[in-house]
Design an enzyme around this catalytic site. Sequence first.
Site, PDB file in Angstrom:
ATOM      1  N   LYS A 183      -7.934  12.039  -1.899  1.00  0.00           N
ATOM      2  CA  LYS A 183      -6.470  12.100  -2.016  1.00  0.00           C
ATOM      3  C   LYS A 183      -6.053  13.058  -3.137  1.00  0.00           C
ATOM      4  CE  LYS A 183      -5.998   7.343  -0.287  1.00  0.00           C
ATOM      5  NZ  LYS A 183      -5.104   7.304   0.879  1.00  0.00           N
ATOM      6  N   LYS A 191       7.511   7.205   3.925  1.00  0.00           N
ATOM      7  CA  LYS A 191       8.425   6.388   3.113  1.00  0.00           C
ATOM      8  C   LYS A 191       9.219   7.265   2.150  1.00  0.00           C
ATOM      9  CE  LYS A 191       5.139   2.758   3.717  1.00  0.00           C
ATOM     10  NZ  LYS A 191       3.828   2.243   3.250  1.00  0.00           N
TER      11      LYS A 191
END
Length: 838
Positions: free
Chosen positions: A577, A682
């Site tokens: 990530k 989101k």
Amino acid sequence: MDERKSFPNPTDHPPVRRSFPLPTLHELDVPSLVDSWAHRMYYSVGKDEYTATSWDVYKALALSIRDRLMERWFRTQSDYYESDVKRVYYLSLEFLMGRSLLNNILNLGAYTKYSLALEQVGYRLEHLEEYERDAGLGNGGLGRLAACFLESAATIGLPFYGYGIRYEYGIFNQKIVDGQQVEAPDNWLRNGNPWEVARNDALFPVKFFGRIEHYKDEGGLDRIRWVDTQDVYAMAFDTPILGYKNEIVNSLRLWAARSSREFDLSKFNAGDYVRAVEDKNGTENISKVLYPPDDQYAGKELRLKQQYFFSSATLQDVVRRFLKRKGRKWDELPDKVAIQLNDTHPAVAIPELMRVLVDDHRLDWSYAWDLTQAVFGYTNHTVLPEALETWPMDFFSRLLPRHLQIIVEIDRRLREAVRTRYPDDTARVERMAILDDKNQRLKMANLAITGSHAVNGVAKLHTDILRETTFRDFEELFPGRISNKTNGITPRRWLFKANPGLSALISETIGTAWVGDLEQLSELEKFIGDVSLRERWREVKRANKVTMAHWYKRVHGFDLDPDSMFDVQVKRIHEYKRQLLNVLHVILLYLRIRDGWEPSAPRTVMIGGKAAPSYVVAKRIIHLVNVAGKIIAGDPKVAKHLGLFFLPNYGVSCAEKIFPACELSEQISTAGMEASGTGNMKAALNGALTIGTMDGANVEICDAVGIDNMFIFGHTAPEIVDLRNRGASSSEYIKANPELDRVIRELESGVFEKASPGTFRPIAEMLRGNDYYFHCADFNLYVACQERASDGYVDVEQWTRMSILNVARMGRFSSDRTLRQYAEEIWHVKPIHLRSRG
Ligand code: IMP
């Protein structure tokens, strides 16, 4: 004194059918809400105005809301029975639910009424919410996806059941001590859980260990049974799941382990009372704790027990419900039951269903196999090879001897099919086999694919990689079995509830239909030229930043500057990530500013997420964020332009505070490694612009919002594969980029590790040596892209236009859309409309 006999069991004590009056639907007006709350306060909590704490007030409120959910639950469930609907069972080892209070109130459509009711007794809803503990029964994306699916399924009207484990301890609480992660237990049930209903009578035995016995049945046929087992009971706890303003209430059924014997009699008789009780607790350990992040696959014994425990209990419940209807035929099973496996964690349900059908119900193998395949679907969540589940055969066969036999037979038939199609390709047979003979392990993904009629990835790019690389052999043998179902998020939690300011502004502009139909957000595009909308959009965003800053100050004690750009990366900490890439960029900015350079806009970089307790490198990255943040904060010349903060204990409730304030969303994984991501959705749904690689769902977000409305950089997935294949080394990038070299030298210099020399040296060594995740290859591109973002941020009108466009084009990322696709293309279930509504 066999305890088994004293347990009420559904089969021992069938329900007594009497004619009960249906529960009346309580009114949702203010006096009725106050009345119900007071009733629960007096009669369930047992407190009054002299003794009630704020927690008691929350509890009475939650119980009075649950009453309203239960009224609707009975109606929904009896409708399901009357219509004999096909039911979907979603098996997941994780459900990351977060809090339920405000979501239930909003889905009842009674927010204002509840606010007024609470005001009458002297409380504020928003304050009471803080008394609810997050149900953190999951690690990250996979668990939160399951929670979004539950809410969306109820909203679109699917007969949908979540099945999992009621862990006593959820995901650990992350504390930061001296800049480092320390794990603390999450005892979330300490004060009780007002949302759940304990079903003491919904109790199923689950068998472990034992041996196989061959016998002849009454007809003289050879049969097999599993005997001399050690049994544990699974007891159900149900949580009602309410759809948005549609009166539909589904169930989340979580299993808790209960000892099959209150005492070990032999120990009890020998006078060892304490040991006897300890033994009982040992059995109940199965549902004690959620396994923390394990992208590095751990393969712990208790974990396999958990998997079988909940799969077996669930299948018993599924089969019970299926057979409840008189005259039921097994042929009907695929018309009445769909089972979705959320990753391979419940893959043991496949041999378990075969065992139930063949051994317990005496169906013939081929027929049972056809039914099993027709019922199961499997969702893959990762392409990281180290995260694919395998189990040692010897341990598996000791715990589940009959299941290993069944898997061996499934494997034999699979190999035969592969050999028939590819007679000379032994390597292919070995790759596709479920049993890995060489390493004596079971490959759970291969089992899940073979036993399912549908397999899916969670974003387009991810599914392409599955089809073309990871599961290519399976795609060739079973063409069409693998399909894509891009993840989504529920807009009720992630915009309507989390961001009341932006929700109100959107509703004022285009009406409220978007809450139940997110595609309606596209209407916003018509208003993009409206100066006053843009101005108010900015006001809302700023207010959200101030709210977040207050919360951060109150909880963590540091000041965030709401006049700086809120640049956020929140997700699990993992090398792929690339939180480290983010930190390298921050260190570069720090060095430049120290040299006298002035950035176009001040930035507050925030990084949050939990690291697996055993993941040393991830923990080191957290440490680096905290140390570098402190150094930056301590240099006033730099601190007025730049901040770096760690957001501790990232979880669902914390995310609901962060995303509304996020302006730049960091989605910077090495391309080809993130299956989907949902944090990206989101943030964008709350008006953040994304800086990201062409990875996971970023690719589709880019397709939806347009490349001009995002900051895209970096090597693409095929380019990363090329770099890997040609053995590209980080040194060529470091040599070509003096600023990168300087940042790494800064890490090597020891300035970040005065308190603990050598701490970050391994990070520098990794970057100069085996930079597996290509931080160095992407560094330049990332820095240039960050400069574009900084310049863009200064052009406030253009930035606001882009922000509005991002929100307007996020409609397709609603989990309502995702669920409709699963329902049509995998489960073949139609949404229902309640017959007894009203
Ligand atoms: P379960 O499906 O057996 O777990 O039961 C869940 C709920 O469905 C019950 O509490 C009832 O409200 C409803 N239900 C169960 N069986 C029947 C039936 O035979 N007819 C109508 N409703 C039922």
